[in-house]
Write an enzyme that holds these catalytic residues in place. Structure first.
Site, PDB file in Angstrom:
ATOM      1  N   LYS A 116       0.847  -1.198   0.000  1.00 30.49           N
ATOM      2  CA  LYS A 116       0.000   0.000   0.000  1.00 30.49           C
ATOM      3  C   LYS A 116       0.878   1.242   0.000  1.00 30.49           C
ATOM      4  O   LYS A 116       1.769   1.383   0.840  1.00 30.49           O
ATOM      5  CB  LYS A 116      -0.869   0.040   1.262  1.00 30.49           C
ATOM      6  N   GLU A 141      10.153   0.939  10.325  1.00 26.59           N
ATOM      7  CA  GLU A 141      11.159   1.975  10.091  1.00 26.59           C
ATOM      8  C   GLU A 141      10.454   3.292  10.356  1.00 26.59           C
ATOM      9  O   GLU A 141       9.619   3.720   9.567  1.00 26.59           O
ATOM     10  CB  GLU A 141      11.642   1.838   8.645  1.00 26.59           C
ATOM     11  N   CYS A 166      13.242  11.003   7.399  1.00 24.05           N
ATOM     12  CA  CYS A 166      13.210  10.485   8.773  1.00 24.05           C
ATOM     13  C   CYS A 166      14.542  10.674   9.484  1.00 24.05           C
ATOM     14  O   CYS A 166      14.572  10.843  10.690  1.00 24.05           O
ATOM     15  CB  CYS A 166      12.783   9.023   8.782  1.00 24.05           C
ATOM     16  N   GLU A 223       9.174  15.050  16.017  1.00 22.20           N
ATOM     17  CA  GLU A 223       9.578  15.088  14.608  1.00 22.20           C
ATOM     18  C   GLU A 223       8.740  16.148  13.889  1.00 22.20           C
ATOM     19  O   GLU A 223       7.521  16.040  13.833  1.00 22.20           O
ATOM     20  CB  GLU A 223       9.316  13.704  14.001  1.00 22.20           C
TER      21      GLU A 223
HETATM   22  P1  NAI Z   1       1.623   7.646   8.811  1.00 22.96           P
HETATM   23  O1  NAI Z   1       2.571   6.836   9.616  1.00 22.96           O
HETATM   24  O2  NAI Z   1       0.239   7.719   9.302  1.00 22.96           O
HETATM   25  O3  NAI Z   1       1.612   7.113   7.312  1.00 22.96           O
HETATM   26  C1  NAI Z   1       2.504   6.185   6.768  1.00 22.96           C
HETATM   27  C2  NAI Z   1       1.739   5.106   6.038  1.00 22.96           C
HETATM   28  O4  NAI Z   1       0.939   4.398   6.970  1.00 22.96           O
HETATM   29  C3  NAI Z   1       0.787   5.617   4.970  1.00 22.96           C
HETATM   30  O5  NAI Z   1       0.756   4.717   3.885  1.00 22.96           O
HETATM   31  C4  NAI Z   1      -0.547   5.594   5.694  1.00 22.96           C
HETATM   32  O6  NAI Z   1      -1.660   5.505   4.828  1.00 22.96           O
HETATM   33  C5  NAI Z   1      -0.408   4.342   6.530  1.00 22.96           C
HETATM   34  N1  NAI Z   1      -1.304   4.278   7.668  1.00 22.96           N
HETATM   35  C6  NAI Z   1      -1.882   5.295   8.344  1.00 22.96           C
HETATM   36  N2  NAI Z   1      -2.674   4.840   9.330  1.00 22.96           N
HETATM   37  C7  NAI Z   1      -2.601   3.497   9.284  1.00 22.96           C
HETATM   38  C8  NAI Z   1      -3.192   2.448  10.038  1.00 22.96           C
HETATM   39  N3  NAI Z   1      -4.024   2.697  11.048  1.00 22.96           N
HETATM   40  N4  NAI Z   1      -2.889   1.168   9.726  1.00 22.96           N
HETATM   41  C9  NAI Z   1      -2.035   0.886   8.725  1.00 22.96           C
HETATM   42  N5  NAI Z   1      -1.470   1.834   7.961  1.00 22.96           N
HETATM   43  C10 NAI Z   1      -1.728   3.137   8.236  1.00 22.96           C
HETATM   44  O7  NAI Z   1       2.242   9.092   8.664  1.00 22.96           O
HETATM   45  P2  NAI Z   1       1.548  10.448   8.132  1.00 22.96           P
HETATM   46  O8  NAI Z   1       0.260  10.674   8.835  1.00 22.96           O
HETATM   47  O9  NAI Z   1       1.552  10.433   6.669  1.00 22.96           O
HETATM   48  O10 NAI Z   1       2.614  11.525   8.632  1.00 22.96           O
HETATM   49  C11 NAI Z   1       2.613  11.947   9.993  1.00 22.96           C
HETATM   50  C12 NAI Z   1       4.015  12.132  10.485  1.00 22.96           C
HETATM   51  O11 NAI Z   1       4.699  10.893  10.488  1.00 22.96           O
HETATM   52  C13 NAI Z   1       4.907  13.019   9.640  1.00 22.96           C
HETATM   53  O12 NAI Z   1       4.692  14.354   9.910  1.00 22.96           O
HETATM   54  C14 NAI Z   1       6.259  12.560  10.056  1.00 22.96           C
HETATM   55  O13 NAI Z   1       6.622  13.147  11.268  1.00 22.96           O
HETATM   56  C15 NAI Z   1       6.067  11.064  10.271  1.00 22.96           C
HETATM   57  N6  NAI Z   1       6.490  10.287   9.103  1.00 22.96           N
HETATM   58  C16 NAI Z   1       7.673   9.642   9.163  1.00 22.96           C
HETATM   59  C17 NAI Z   1       8.130   8.964   8.071  1.00 22.96           C
HETATM   60  C18 NAI Z   1       9.431   8.265   8.092  1.00 22.96           C
HETATM   61  O14 NAI Z   1      10.015   8.027   7.041  1.00 22.96           O
HETATM   62  N7  NAI Z   1       9.912   7.862   9.228  1.00 22.96           N
HETATM   63  C19 NAI Z   1       7.404   8.941   6.815  1.00 22.96           C
HETATM   64  C20 NAI Z   1       6.129   9.595   6.868  1.00 22.96           C
HETATM   65  C21 NAI Z   1       5.722  10.252   7.982  1.00 22.96           C
END
Ligand code: NAI
Ligand code: MG
Length: 533
Positions: free
Chosen positions: A222, A298, A332, A431
């Site tokens: 996904k 990660e 990240c 973050e």
């Molecule tokens: P998120 O962790 O919610 O999204 C990442 C992925 O997880 C997306 O594909 C999303 O659709 C999916 N996801 C969301 N809720 C889920 C659930 N309940 N079950 C399974 N999958 C789910 O992150 P988001 O909301 O896009 O960004 C929020 C913050 O997260 C950012 O501001 C940043 O601080 C951090 N982040 C960190 C990343 C990294 O590379 N470590 C990448 C993206 C966001």
């Protein structure tokens, strides 16, 4: 050489796979007709590119069962870019069913065949690099410099690297135990659920699928709802490369529906997730509540970047600027907490400020722009919220701190430097994921190590010094999965990457990730031992 590969392919094939597949499939997979009925065009920088918009299940682009669509936007303007199929739980079920069926033959396929497919996919990506750059820029807001120098070459390199690993995943043997012969097999885990974020949509897609496929797993993946497009294009290339239908299945959609269904699925054997720590916790809970699928995470970071007085300040300024400017802070491992020794603090801050001031912010399709828009409205607002909290908590906005309004719209923020920060401020602990750094002053090595490690995260850290004894001492003491000496924000597919503490579980890249995609089976042969009475 070609002959060698050919004979190896034929002889070494397990019977089931060799019966099922004509030899030609293992050598030069035929280009197949691609039915991308729902392909639509987007354009970026004068380049028009077709992108399939269906879900990719069983080797076909299909409509979501419920017929739903969702819109991805161009963050440079905030305007809609393209509507794509929106999967739901029933589409995940279908994708898992297909992936399970495909696994039955793919797991026994010749690794030489898998390597050839991965290399073929790399070739296709290479040929279509400019289209991929255009898609990635339009959907994420990246500059062509970022996507063209890092994301696309990084994806191609990753595919080739894991193609190289496919036939090198071996077990161990033991003849040490009297009257037995024992060995281990490294078997694929099965159907792997993979959930990726929006900051590196293409690169994360490839980081996830390449090691999984090399080791004989099948995939249900996904993408993030803000950035579904580049992975859809790669699915078109996966089909063109000739991967068996159902090896990679892509279900675009939202976290609450598609992501949640993958995480809870009873027939998914493993989940690999990249994203926020909060969602990562949810994935781990979902595993515990369902079938105890293996989980690798990660997650985020709040990484320290330490400048000692003997550092080459000019170079430290350059790397520290890259430490936050790469992908406009949406990385990240971004170096968001800069610690500068008091003896060089003023000099560093002056040069660093000049460097950050020179950054050109603007639409990512314009020449000379270093920093494009942030990825989405949600992230833009989140970053501005953090800047406000820094001000409210008494930090000094040394540079920037404001949004950049444009009549065309879009999500632009000034490169921002906070000084006079305290360790307990939100901007020092959470973050931000934007172009915002905090600079602190320190006196001694022991003091700065304590501050650097004072975080729940542990993804990355850097030290700038010419003293190599200090460099080794400090990198040893830093609690982080990646540490740099006299550089910042450099990762490579051949070197393990992942987090200490709440930055994650498991490693990606390098040989290390193969551990996540294989399970070890022990096989004992009785060589004359009598049963105990
Ligand atoms: P998120 O962790 O919610 O999204 C990442 C992925 O997880 C997306 O594909 C999303 O659709 C999916 N996801 C969301 N809720 C889920 C659930 N309940 N079950 C399974 N999958 C789910 O992150 P988001 O909301 O896009 O960004 C929020 C913050 O997260 C950012 O501001 C940043 O601080 C951090 N982040 C960190 C990343 C990294 O590379 N470590 C990448 C993206 C966001
Ligand atoms: Mg988008």
């Amino acid at each position: 050489m070609a002959f060698f590969v050919r004979s190896l392919s034929i002889r070494a094939l397990p019977t089931r796979a060799s019966k099922a597949q004509p030899v030609s499939r293992f050598l030069l997979p035929n280009l197949r007709t691609i039915t991308t009925a729902a392909t639509k065009n987007i354009s970026f920088g004068g380049r028009s590119v077709g992108v399939p918009t269906g879900l990719f299940i069983g080797g076909e682009f299909v409509n979501a069962k419920g017929g739903n669509l969702f819109e991805t936007e161009n963050p440079a303007t905030g305007k809609p870019l393209l509507s794509v199929a929106e999967g739901r739980e029933e589409d995940v079920d279908e994708a898992v069913r297909v992936a399970r069926k495909t696994f039955q033959t793919w797991k026994d396929s010749n690794p030489v065949y898998r390597a050839r497919l991965l290399n073929k996919l790399a070739d296709i990506l290479e040929r279509n690099a400019e289209d991929l750059v255009a898609i990635e820029c339009a959907d994420t807001g990246k500059t062509a410099k970022q996507a063209g120098n890092l994301d696309v070459p990084g994806s191609i390199g990753t595919l080739r690297y894991y193609a190289g690993w496919a036939d090198k995943v071996l077990g161990q043997t033991s003849t040490n135990i009297p009257s037995t012969f024992a060995f281990t097999r490294r078997e694929p885990v099965g159907v792997c659920g993979q959930i990726i974020p929006w900051n590196f949509p293409l690169l994360m897609f490839v980081w996830k699928i390449a090691p999984a496929l090399a080791t004989g797993n099948t995939v249900v993946i996904k993408t993030a709802e803000a950035t579904p497009l580049s992975a859809l294009k790669v699915c078109q290339f996966i089909k063109e490369a000739g991967f068996p239908d159902g090896t990679v299945n892509l279900v675009s959609g939202y976290g609450k529906t598609v992501g949640n269904a993958i995480a809870h699925h009873m027939d998914v054997d493993k989940v690999a997730f990249t994203g926020s720590t909060a969602t990562g916790r949810g994935i781990l809970k979902a595993s515990a509540a369902s079938n105890l699928k293996k989980v690798t995470l990660e997650l985020g970071g709040k990484s320290p970047n330490i400048i000692f007085p003997d550092a080459d300040i000019e170079k430290a300024v350059d790397w520290s600027a890259w430490g936050i400017n790469m992908n406009f802070g949406q990385t990240c491992h971004a170096g968001t907490r800069i610690y500068v020794h008091e003896d060089v603090y003023d000099k560093f801050v002056e040069q660093y400020t000049a460097r950050m001031k020179a950054i050109q912010v603007g639409p990512n399709d314009q020449q000379g722009v270093d920093q494009g828009p942030q990825n989405s409205k949600m992230q833009y607002e989140k970053i501005l919220g953090y800047i406000k909290s820094g001000v409210d908590e008494g930090a000094t906005v040394h540079l920037g701190g404001k949004p950049i309004e444009r009549t065309e719209g879009g999500y632009y923020i000034q490169p921002t430097i906070f000084t006079d920060v305290k360790p307990d401020m939100k901007i020092m602990r959470e973050e931000i994921f934007g172009p915002v750094v905090c600079i602190s002053k320190f006196k001694s090595e022991s003091e700065v190590l304590e501050q650097a490690n004072d975080t729940t995260y542990g993804l990355a850290a850097a030290v700038h010094t010419k003293d190599y004894e200090r460099a080794l001492r400090v990198t040893s003491a830093l609690k982080a999965g990646t540490t740099w000496v006299n550089m910042y924000n450099f990762v490579h597919w051949s070197i393990p990457f992942g987090g200490y503490k709440e930055s994650g579980i498991g490693r990606e890249c390098g040989e290390a990730v193969l551990e996540n995609y294989t399970q070890t089976k022990a096989v004992f042969f009785n060589m004359g031992m009598s049963a105990p009475k």
